[in-house]
Scaffold this active site. Sequence first.
Site, mmCIF file in Angstrom:
data_model
loop_
_atom_site.group_PDB
_atom_site.id
_atom_site.type_symbol
_atom_site.label_atom_id
_atom_site.label_comp_id
_atom_site.label_asym_id
_atom_site.label_seq_id
_atom_site.Cartn_x
_atom_site.Cartn_y
_atom_site.Cartn_z
ATOM 1 N N ARG A 67 -5.583 5.806 9.410
ATOM 2 C CA ARG A 67 -5.083 4.483 9.526
ATOM 3 C C ARG A 67 -6.132 3.100 9.329
ATOM 4 O O ARG A 67 -5.921 2.479 8.634
ATOM 5 C CB ARG A 67 -4.530 4.218 10.802
ATOM 6 C CG ARG A 67 -4.030 2.508 10.935
ATOM 7 C CD ARG A 67 -3.008 2.243 11.876
ATOM 8 N NE ARG A 67 -3.027 3.043 13.312
ATOM 9 C CZ ARG A 67 -4.026 2.992 14.108
ATOM 10 N NH1 ARG A 67 -4.913 2.009 14.040
ATOM 11 N NH2 ARG A 67 -3.834 3.748 15.137
ATOM 12 N N TYR A 106 10.560 -13.536 -5.624
ATOM 13 C CA TYR A 106 11.193 -12.283 -5.337
ATOM 14 C C TYR A 106 12.172 -12.269 -4.143
ATOM 15 O O TYR A 106 11.866 -13.179 -3.246
ATOM 16 C CB TYR A 106 10.204 -11.224 -5.030
ATOM 17 C CG TYR A 106 10.528 -9.862 -4.884
ATOM 18 C CD1 TYR A 106 11.801 -9.391 -5.413
ATOM 19 C CD2 TYR A 106 10.157 -9.223 -3.393
ATOM 20 C CE1 TYR A 106 12.499 -8.129 -5.042
ATOM 21 C CE2 TYR A 106 10.968 -8.188 -3.128
ATOM 22 C CZ TYR A 106 12.123 -7.639 -3.860
ATOM 23 O OH TYR A 106 12.707 -6.386 -3.575
ATOM 24 N N ASP A 131 1.102 -14.094 -6.097
ATOM 25 C CA ASP A 131 1.462 -12.791 -6.431
ATOM 26 C C ASP A 131 1.507 -12.612 -7.601
ATOM 27 O O ASP A 131 2.005 -13.311 -8.563
ATOM 28 C CB ASP A 131 3.085 -12.984 -5.764
ATOM 29 C CG ASP A 131 3.741 -11.374 -6.103
ATOM 30 O OD1 ASP A 131 3.443 -10.784 -6.823
ATOM 31 O OD2 ASP A 131 4.725 -11.387 -5.235
ATOM 32 N N LYS A 158 4.757 -1.769 -8.832
ATOM 33 C CA LYS A 158 5.346 -2.173 -10.271
ATOM 34 C C LYS A 158 4.311 -1.558 -11.481
ATOM 35 O O LYS A 158 4.054 -0.379 -11.492
ATOM 36 C CB LYS A 158 5.368 -3.539 -10.318
ATOM 37 C CG LYS A 158 6.357 -4.078 -9.249
ATOM 38 C CD LYS A 158 7.799 -3.556 -9.523
ATOM 39 C CE LYS A 158 8.814 -3.556 -8.097
ATOM 40 N NZ LYS A 158 8.359 -4.464 -6.937
#
Length: 379
Positions: free
Chosen positions: A46, A98, A170, A195
Amino acid sequence: MHFGTKAIHAGQHPDAEAGAVMTPIYQTSTYVQKSPGDHKGFEYSRTQNPTRMALEKNLAALENGKYGLCFGSGMAAIDTLMRVFKPGDEIVATNDLYGGTYRLFTKVFAPMGYKFTFVDLGDLDAVKNAVNENTKMIWAETPTNPTMKIYDIRALAEIAKGVDSLLAVDNTFATPYFQTPLELGADLVMHSVTKYLAGHSDVVMGALVVKSDELAEKLYFLQNSCGAVPGPQDSFLVLRGIKTLHLRMQRHFENAEKIVAYLQGKKAIKNLYYPGLPSHPRHEVAKVQMRGFGGMISFDLHDNTMEAASKIVSNVKVFTLAESLGGVESLIGHPASMTHASIPSEERAKSGVTDSLIRLSVGVEDITDLIADLEQAFE
Ligand code: P1T
């Protein structure tokens, strides 16, 4: 180093054990310690994982930042970033964004006391009016999802600095191949890695890239404390995808420009949204801050009904009707009922997300087939 070289090499070295040219998938949760605290800098996956860290370094290099951090999704990246702030803090965000980001802001963080003001970030006077001494972040998408609005990153960075706030961009639609917001004054870049960066519609991942040591330290603490990290297999797939990012983006852009030229002749279309169009209201800003205009196009119809849009999006054969974007294959979407359904219809209408709006993620297939497919769907 230039972009294509960084895409292929940054953050990556032949592995010390076997000389593997490709970064190994360190599919491990933990690492041996000779005695407590005596280890090679890796304790638990992690916190540190070599495959993920290679990707994080690669992303930092592509965005011309200093630190990269990866997360289990784009939303996990934004969720972790929001934890830098506290209830009462104010965020000024674009009013065209978004749907999932809007939902996270308004349905998850607003009820906890974080304050959001949604404004048209293209109206710099409105932005100046919206910010105050409690503003901790200006949140911009540029180009925006889905109506391709362009905001002036340099101008927003100046306004943010004036009130000691961060400017976060973004950069999912543009990718660092076409736009590097950190070089234009932004403090932080966010990606839905899902994406274009991953590029093959086979991974869900998010990332943050920053320049400041202080902000990076806070974010690494939160990444480890909250734990929304991606696994090594997905990190490997994204490292592999990025090796062709520059090639893919060139082709996405080329194909998109040809589709825009084709769509300009379609009488059924009312508004065509693409930042490369000279008629785009901020084409001049796009020309200054972008090196190309990308592969996303939106348009709506004179017959502004879901039925009219549905006829087109349901009749494509090469394009695929699906959420998401940025993969090698062309996708078509209907934002009002799909990616932006979580935004109330009045809000959607204000930013141009009409009932007939159709969004194209233009892939890297042969352009003749893509245009023929749209033509038969229009017919
Ligand atoms: O899906 P995820 O990796 O969690 O990323 C969220 C996100 C953030 N920012 C932008 C600009 C995005 O487009 C997305 C995800 N968008 C879609 C799934 C979509 O089809 O628009």
